[in-house]
Design a protein around this motif. Structure first.
Motif, PDB file in Angstrom:
ATOM      1  N   MET A   1       0.439 -10.489   3.869  1.00 22.94           N
ATOM      2  CA  MET A   1       0.581  -9.703   2.638  1.00 22.94           C
ATOM      3  C   MET A   1       1.882  -8.931   2.701  1.00 22.94           C
ATOM      4  O   MET A   1       2.130  -8.194   3.644  1.00 22.94           O
ATOM      5  N   GLU A   2       2.731  -9.136   1.725  1.00 24.22           N
ATOM      6  CA  GLU A   2       4.007  -8.433   1.680  1.00 24.22           C
ATOM      7  C   GLU A   2       3.788  -6.973   1.296  1.00 24.22           C
ATOM      8  O   GLU A   2       3.107  -6.693   0.313  1.00 24.22           O
ATOM      9  N   ALA A 113       2.677 -15.156  12.856  1.00 21.51           N
ATOM     10  CA  ALA A 113       1.269 -15.295  13.256  1.00 21.51           C
ATOM     11  C   ALA A 113       0.421 -14.228  12.566  1.00 21.51           C
ATOM     12  O   ALA A 113       0.771 -13.049  12.597  1.00 21.51           O
ATOM     13  N   HIS A 114      -0.663 -14.631  11.937  1.00 21.39           N
ATOM     14  CA  HIS A 114      -1.401 -13.653  11.120  1.00 21.39           C
ATOM     15  C   HIS A 114      -2.801 -13.270  11.577  1.00 21.39           C
ATOM     16  O   HIS A 114      -3.118 -12.093  11.623  1.00 21.39           O
ATOM     17  N   HIS A 115      -3.663 -14.247  11.836  1.00 19.87           N
ATOM     18  CA  HIS A 115      -5.082 -13.893  11.907  1.00 19.87           C
ATOM     19  C   HIS A 115      -5.736 -14.371  13.190  1.00 19.87           C
ATOM     20  O   HIS A 115      -6.177 -15.509  13.277  1.00 19.87           O
ATOM     21  N   PRO A 116      -5.826 -13.493  14.190  1.00 17.38           N
ATOM     22  CA  PRO A 116      -6.569 -13.849  15.392  1.00 17.38           C
ATOM     23  C   PRO A 116      -8.066 -13.846  15.078  1.00 17.38           C
ATOM     24  O   PRO A 116      -8.530 -13.013  14.296  1.00 17.38           O
ATOM     25  N   ASN A 162       0.362 -21.911   6.301  1.00 17.84           N
ATOM     26  CA  ASN A 162      -1.031 -21.961   6.764  1.00 17.84           C
ATOM     27  C   ASN A 162      -1.589 -20.550   6.917  1.00 17.84           C
ATOM     28  O   ASN A 162      -1.633 -19.998   8.010  1.00 17.84           O
ATOM     29  N   HIS A 163      -2.017 -19.982   5.804  1.00 21.25           N
ATOM     30  CA  HIS A 163      -2.422 -18.572   5.835  1.00 21.25           C
ATOM     31  C   HIS A 163      -3.933 -18.375   5.925  1.00 21.25           C
ATOM     32  O   HIS A 163      -4.393 -17.487   6.631  1.00 21.25           O
ATOM     33  N   ALA A 164      -4.722 -19.210   5.262  1.00 24.27           N
ATOM     34  CA  ALA A 164      -6.188 -19.029   5.251  1.00 24.27           C
ATOM     35  C   ALA A 164      -6.773 -19.550   6.563  1.00 24.27           C
ATOM     36  O   ALA A 164      -7.611 -20.429   6.586  1.00 24.27           O
ATOM     37  N   ASP A 232      -5.454 -18.597   0.028  1.00 23.98           N
ATOM     38  CA  ASP A 232      -4.896 -17.414   0.680  1.00 23.98           C
ATOM     39  C   ASP A 232      -5.609 -17.029   1.963  1.00 23.98           C
ATOM     40  O   ASP A 232      -4.983 -16.877   3.005  1.00 23.98           O
ATOM     41  N   LEU A 233      -6.903 -16.806   1.896  1.00 26.01           N
ATOM     42  CA  LEU A 233      -7.613 -16.377   3.101  1.00 26.01           C
ATOM     43  C   LEU A 233      -8.965 -17.047   3.131  1.00 26.01           C
ATOM     44  O   LEU A 233      -9.385 -17.660   2.149  1.00 26.01           O
ATOM     45  N   SER A 234      -9.637 -16.941   4.261  1.00 25.19           N
ATOM     46  CA  SER A 234     -10.937 -17.595   4.351  1.00 25.19           C
ATOM     47  C   SER A 234     -11.841 -16.844   5.314  1.00 25.19           C
ATOM     48  O   SER A 234     -11.398 -15.949   6.049  1.00 25.19           O
ATOM     49  N   PRO A 336      -7.288 -12.765  -6.062  1.00 26.49           N
ATOM     50  CA  PRO A 336      -7.944 -12.178  -4.889  1.00 26.49           C
ATOM     51  C   PRO A 336      -7.172 -12.485  -3.610  1.00 26.49           C
ATOM     52  O   PRO A 336      -6.431 -13.466  -3.549  1.00 26.49           O
ATOM     53  N   HIS A 337      -7.359 -11.636  -2.617  1.00 30.68           N
ATOM     54  CA  HIS A 337      -6.659 -11.835  -1.330  1.00 30.68           C
ATOM     55  C   HIS A 337      -7.710 -12.152  -0.253  1.00 30.68           C
ATOM     56  O   HIS A 337      -8.077 -13.293  -0.079  1.00 30.68           O
ATOM     57  N   GLY A 338      -8.240 -11.121   0.431  1.00 31.51           N
ATOM     58  CA  GLY A 338      -9.191 -11.395   1.501  1.00 31.51           C
ATOM     59  C   GLY A 338     -10.526 -11.887   0.970  1.00 31.51           C
ATOM     60  O   GLY A 338     -10.890 -11.628  -0.174  1.00 31.51           O
ATOM     61  N   LEU A 403      -7.736  -5.163  -0.411  1.00 33.85           N
ATOM     62  CA  LEU A 403      -7.305  -6.388   0.276  1.00 33.85           C
ATOM     63  C   LEU A 403      -8.371  -6.993   1.181  1.00 33.85           C
ATOM     64  O   LEU A 403      -8.705  -8.157   1.050  1.00 33.85           O
ATOM     65  N   HIS A 404      -8.850  -6.203   2.149  1.00 37.13           N
ATOM     66  CA  HIS A 404      -9.725  -6.788   3.166  1.00 37.13           C
ATOM     67  C   HIS A 404     -10.929  -5.893   3.437  1.00 37.13           C
ATOM     68  O   HIS A 404     -10.835  -4.680   3.317  1.00 37.13           O
ATOM     69  N   THR A 405     -12.028  -6.521   3.837  1.00 32.47           N
ATOM     70  CA  THR A 405     -13.278  -5.797   4.080  1.00 32.47           C
ATOM     71  C   THR A 405     -13.849  -6.188   5.436  1.00 32.47           C
ATOM     72  O   THR A 405     -13.794  -7.361   5.815  1.00 32.47           O
ATOM     73  N   PRO A 443      -2.604   0.250   4.060  1.00 30.50           N
ATOM     74  CA  PRO A 443      -3.244  -0.647   5.012  1.00 30.50           C
ATOM     75  C   PRO A 443      -3.335  -2.067   4.455  1.00 30.50           C
ATOM     76  O   PRO A 443      -3.519  -2.262   3.262  1.00 30.50           O
ATOM     77  N   GLY A 444      -3.174  -3.045   5.347  1.00 23.23           N
ATOM     78  CA  GLY A 444      -3.392  -4.444   4.990  1.00 23.23           C
ATOM     79  C   GLY A 444      -4.792  -4.808   5.450  1.00 23.23           C
ATOM     80  O   GLY A 444      -5.780  -4.513   4.792  1.00 23.23           O
ATOM     81  N   HIS A 445      -4.853  -5.394   6.633  1.00 19.47           N
ATOM     82  CA  HIS A 445      -6.162  -5.662   7.211  1.00 19.47           C
ATOM     83  C   HIS A 445      -6.739  -4.403   7.845  1.00 19.47           C
ATOM     84  O   HIS A 445      -6.041  -3.411   8.067  1.00 19.47           O
ATOM     85  N   ASN A 465      -1.641  -0.659   9.247  1.00 22.10           N
ATOM     86  CA  ASN A 465      -0.858  -0.161   8.116  1.00 22.10           C
ATOM     87  C   ASN A 465       0.517  -0.804   8.046  1.00 22.10           C
ATOM     88  O   ASN A 465       1.104  -1.143   9.065  1.00 22.10           O
ATOM     89  N   LYS A 466       1.012  -0.899   6.822  1.00 23.27           N
ATOM     90  CA  LYS A 466       2.274  -1.591   6.601  1.00 23.27           C
ATOM     91  C   LYS A 466       3.464  -0.650   6.608  1.00 23.27           C
ATOM     92  O   LYS A 466       4.580  -1.063   6.826  1.00 23.27           O
ATOM     93  N   ILE A 467       3.244   0.598   6.261  1.00 27.24           N
ATOM     94  CA  ILE A 467       4.370   1.521   6.129  1.00 27.24           C
ATOM     95  C   ILE A 467       4.128   2.722   7.038  1.00 27.24           C
ATOM     96  O   ILE A 467       3.049   3.313   7.037  1.00 27.24           O
ATOM     97  N   PRO A 505       1.218  -6.415  12.709  1.00 25.12           N
ATOM     98  CA  PRO A 505      -0.151  -6.878  12.873  1.00 25.12           C
ATOM     99  C   PRO A 505      -0.799  -7.102  11.512  1.00 25.12           C
ATOM    100  O   PRO A 505      -0.782  -6.221  10.672  1.00 25.12           O
ATOM    101  N   HIS A 506      -1.308  -8.279  11.306  1.00 26.59           N
ATOM    102  CA  HIS A 506      -2.111  -8.528  10.105  1.00 26.59           C
ATOM    103  C   HIS A 506      -3.547  -8.268  10.538  1.00 26.59           C
ATOM    104  O   HIS A 506      -3.956  -7.135  10.615  1.00 26.59           O
ATOM    105  N   TYR A 507      -4.237  -9.327  10.920  1.00 28.18           N
ATOM    106  CA  TYR A 507      -5.608  -9.124  11.359  1.00 28.18           C
ATOM    107  C   TYR A 507      -5.615  -8.835  12.866  1.00 28.18           C
ATOM    108  O   TYR A 507      -4.599  -8.957  13.561  1.00 28.18           O
TER     109      TYR A 507
HETATM  110  S1  RUQ Z   1      -2.900 -11.099   5.313  1.00 29.25           S
HETATM  111  S2  RUQ Z   1      -2.510  -7.896   5.457  1.00 29.25           S
HETATM  112 CU1  RUQ Z   1      -2.220 -12.598   6.576  1.00 29.25          CU
HETATM  113 CU2  RUQ Z   1      -3.735  -9.651   4.276  1.00 29.25          CU
HETATM  114 CU3  RUQ Z   1      -1.552  -9.729   6.147  1.00 29.25          CU
END
Ligand code: RUQ
Ligand code: CUA
Length: 660
Positions: A1-2, A113-116, A162-164, A232-234, A336-338, A403-405, A443-445, A465-467, A505-507
């Motif tokens: 997420m940008e 790399a995004h989601h462990p 490959n984001h989801a 986007d996500l899964s 939707p995102h997450g 974004l995420h729950t 916050p993102g994730h 957090n992103k900022i 860090p994303h997830y």
């Molecule tokens: S995404 S927050 Cu891969 Cu939501 Cu970053």
């Protein structure tokens, strides 16, 4: 997420004002957000010599790595090299690990790399592996938690962005992957060269299921061909929904330029609900078609201690129009995102980036709607269920830019709100907000240990957090992203700790330490080292010339190399230093570096063999030395290689401890 810095600006420019007011009326603002700070300090204090309760496996984002933190202390324990070369130990630089980064595009030294996601048994973390996706050149890595090393990387064909990924099913039968950026797809490669404006007719998405074997070995079992949206996500289902997996999509408008505007038009996009069990059974019975899909699978051969690559040419693809019942679209507001499934497996929560409410779908209602064929339409053979029939609730007031729950296992859900910079706690019974806490900022994730499993541990929450502005001593224009540890054990969330992270860090995954600690490898047994270039005793150490190649079979032990004087190397040679560390003790690596080498050092664990390739460019005598301060006589751990001109007749010779 940008990070959407513009939108969030109103949040932080108002902070000084709020801070002044808070200071005027309530005293020091920092004490306001660390309610009872000595209490908070107590809760995160892990005494010297004591272990943390959880491992926090964070994604490194654009560092491509996996930094590991102890929780609750926030101590940085280690960084696992995954998709990016790592000079700290030579991963991706030495000959043994280079094959891990092979792809159908050649050798790739970086990724995002995004989601462990930890491996699961019966829907609970089991501490065997962590998977993580590469966003840019689509891949999934499997990290072995016995040695904290990347054990395998598989490329995902017919996919881009490959984001989801890489979310697991309840018994780690499969890991997910999907196309974020849809691309032209055709069996004939020449037909991939099409005008971008032909998006609607030529661009497709794929949703991929990567099978995980008993030993963790991965293979792309099948892909489902889907319309060219952005997936986007899964998250996989659990309990009643465990045969299903859910993927958010946006850009159902199929825009290919200025998505910011053009992909934000539709009021609803979709969650793709996939009956992966049914699809897998069909594939096992021979359904689908094998189409071209070149991709690499790279894995560590534990016996030989080196990575190997294999190229796979095709992939099995299922067309949903030929296999009804494997996929449905759930209309979901708005971009939707997450997508997150509660511990009972009953509720599917979608992050509503641009939505004023947080929609919660009911699995039971989805099944009902499927049974009743309660469809509002169909897209490319995929039935679209009726939104009103499947939605359980729309959580009001859940913040702006949700974004995420994650879940605490005690009946509550926690959602990040990027724009309003907060975490919002809501009830899975009443679907009403019961608490909220500010985060600094955007916050993102978020992560609760086990928070996306059947059995969360509702003690801590980490906001990613992103900022970072004004949290730490400034470090020029670039500030590391901040993680914030929040106590969620009571009715009110309480901020305990801030700590900086590495990359973005994303997830993250929080895994109970006792699931991992006892399985640690402390060193590799020399006896079991079947590396073809291993040197297991000093008496076997030697230097051999083979045409223009020179192989140095070298050992290290405190505090010398054997051999440490080498002559007869010539300009134009390729020299391979195969170093075996013959120590058999925990935490005694030796390093190796030679002047002018155009690669990183080696860092060799006890019992392991690693190889550095060197192209000496000019005559002279070149020192080499151990890079890791291994003993009181570490500074003495050095040697020399003499390099002679190309036409010289100096013969190969080598020695240690003799004067000539
Ligand atoms: S995404 S927050 Cu891969 Cu939501 Cu970053
Ligand atoms: Cu070996 Cu320093």
């Amino acid at each position: 997420m940008e990070p959407n810095k513009k939108k969030s600006r109103f949040v932080w420019w108002s902070v000084p004002l709020i801070a002044v007011l808070a200071f005027t009326f309530y005293g020091c603002p920092s004490q306001q957000n660390l309610a009872g700070s000595s209490d908070a300090a107590q809760k995160v204090y892990v005494a010297p010599g004591e272990y943390d309760e959880y491992y926090g496996m964070f994604s490194g984002g654009y560092s491509g790595q996996m930094p590991v933190y102890g929780l609750p202390s926030g101590r940085h324990l280690y960084t696992i090299p995954v998709f990016t070369q790592s000079a700290v130990n030579g991963y991706g630089y030495n000959e043994e690990t280079k094959p891990m980064l092979m792809t159908s595009h050649g050798y790739i030294p970086w990724d995002d790399a995004h989601h462990p996601e930890g491996s699961q048994t019966n829907g609970e973390l089991d501490g065997r592996w962590v998977f993580m996706n590469a966003n840019n050149t689509p891949r999934i890595a499997r990290i072995d938690l016995t040695n904290f090393q990347t054990a395998e990387i598989i490329e995902i064909p017919n996919s881009a962005g490959n984001h989801a990924s890489s979310f697991v099913t309840v018994n780690t039968e499969y890991v997910s992957a999907a196309t974020r950026f849809s691309i032209p797809m055709d069996e004939n490669l020449e037909n991939m060269d099409v005008p971008i404006s032909s998006y609607a007719e030529n661009f497709k998405g794929t949703i991929s299921f990567i099978k995980v074997g008993d030993e963790g070995q991965m293979s792309v079992d099948f892909q489902i061909l889907v319309p060219g949206f952005n997936y986007d996500l899964s998250h996989a289902g659990k309990g009643p929904s465990e045969d299903w997996a859910f993927f958010t999509s946006y850009n159902s408008e199929q825009a290919h330029t200025l998505l910011e505007r053009n992909a934000s038009r539709n009021d609803k996009d979709f969650i793709a609900a996939i009956n992966w069990r049914k699809a897998a059974d069909l594939v096992a019975e021979g359904a689908g078609e094998d189409i071209p899909g070149e991709h690499y699978r790279n894995y560590m051969d534990h016996d030989q201690q080196l990575a190997k690559s294999e190229l796979i040419e095709t992939v099995r693809v299922l067309d949903p129009s030929e296999h009804p019942g494997i996929i449905y679209y759930l209309p979901t507001p708005k971009s939707p995102h997450g997508v997150d499934v509660d511990p009972s497996g009953q509720y599917i929560v979608a992050g509503g980036k641009l939505s004023s409410v947080l929609p919660v779908h009911s699995f039971e209602k989805i099944q009902q709607a499927i049974e009743n064929e309660d469809y509002e339409g169909e897209i490319d053979g995929i039935p679209v269920l009726n939104y009103e029939s499947i939605v359980q609730a729309e959580v009001e007031n859940a913040g702006i830019g949700t974004l995420h729950t994650e879940f605490d296992g005690n009946g509550y859900a926690y959602t990040t709100a990027f724009i309003s910079s907060e975490i919002v706690k809501w009830s899975l019974e009443t679907f009403e907000v019961v608490d909220r806490i500010d985060t600094y900022y955007s916050p993102g994730h978020l992560m609760i240990p086990g928070g996306d499993t059947r059995n969360p541990e509702g003690k801590y929450l980490v906001a990613l957090n992103k900022i970072t502005k004004d949290r730490y001593l400034p470090t020029g224009p670039e500030l590391f992203h901040s993680a914030q540890l929040i106590d969620i054990s009571g009715d009110k969330m309480e901020l305990l700790l801030d700590f900086p992270t590495d990359g973005e860090p994303h997830y993250a995954q929080g895994i109970r330490a006792d699931l991992i600690v006892d399985n640690q490898i402390r060193f590799y047994e020399l006896e079991k080292n079947n590396h073809p270039d291993a040197t297991k005793t000093e008496s076997e150490a030697r230097v051999e010339r083979d045409g223009d190649n020179v192989h140095v079979y070298m050992t290290s032990i405190r505090s010398h190399f054997t051999p440490d004087n080498i002559e007869g190397v010539k300009v134009g040679d390729t020299v391979y230093f195969h170093l075996t560390n013959i120590e058999q003790d925990w935490d005694v690596p030796h390093g190796f570096a030679v002047m002018g080498a155009q690669t990183s050092e080696l860092l060799v664990m006890p019992g392991e063999t690693r190889t550095l390739e060197w192209h000496p460019k000019k005559p002279g005598v070149f020192p080499f030395y151990c890079t890791d301060f291994c003993s009181a006589l570490h500074q003495e751990m050095q040697g020399y290689v003499r390099v002679s001109p190309e036409d010289s007749d100096v013969e190969i010779s080598y020695r240690t401890g003799t004067e000539d």
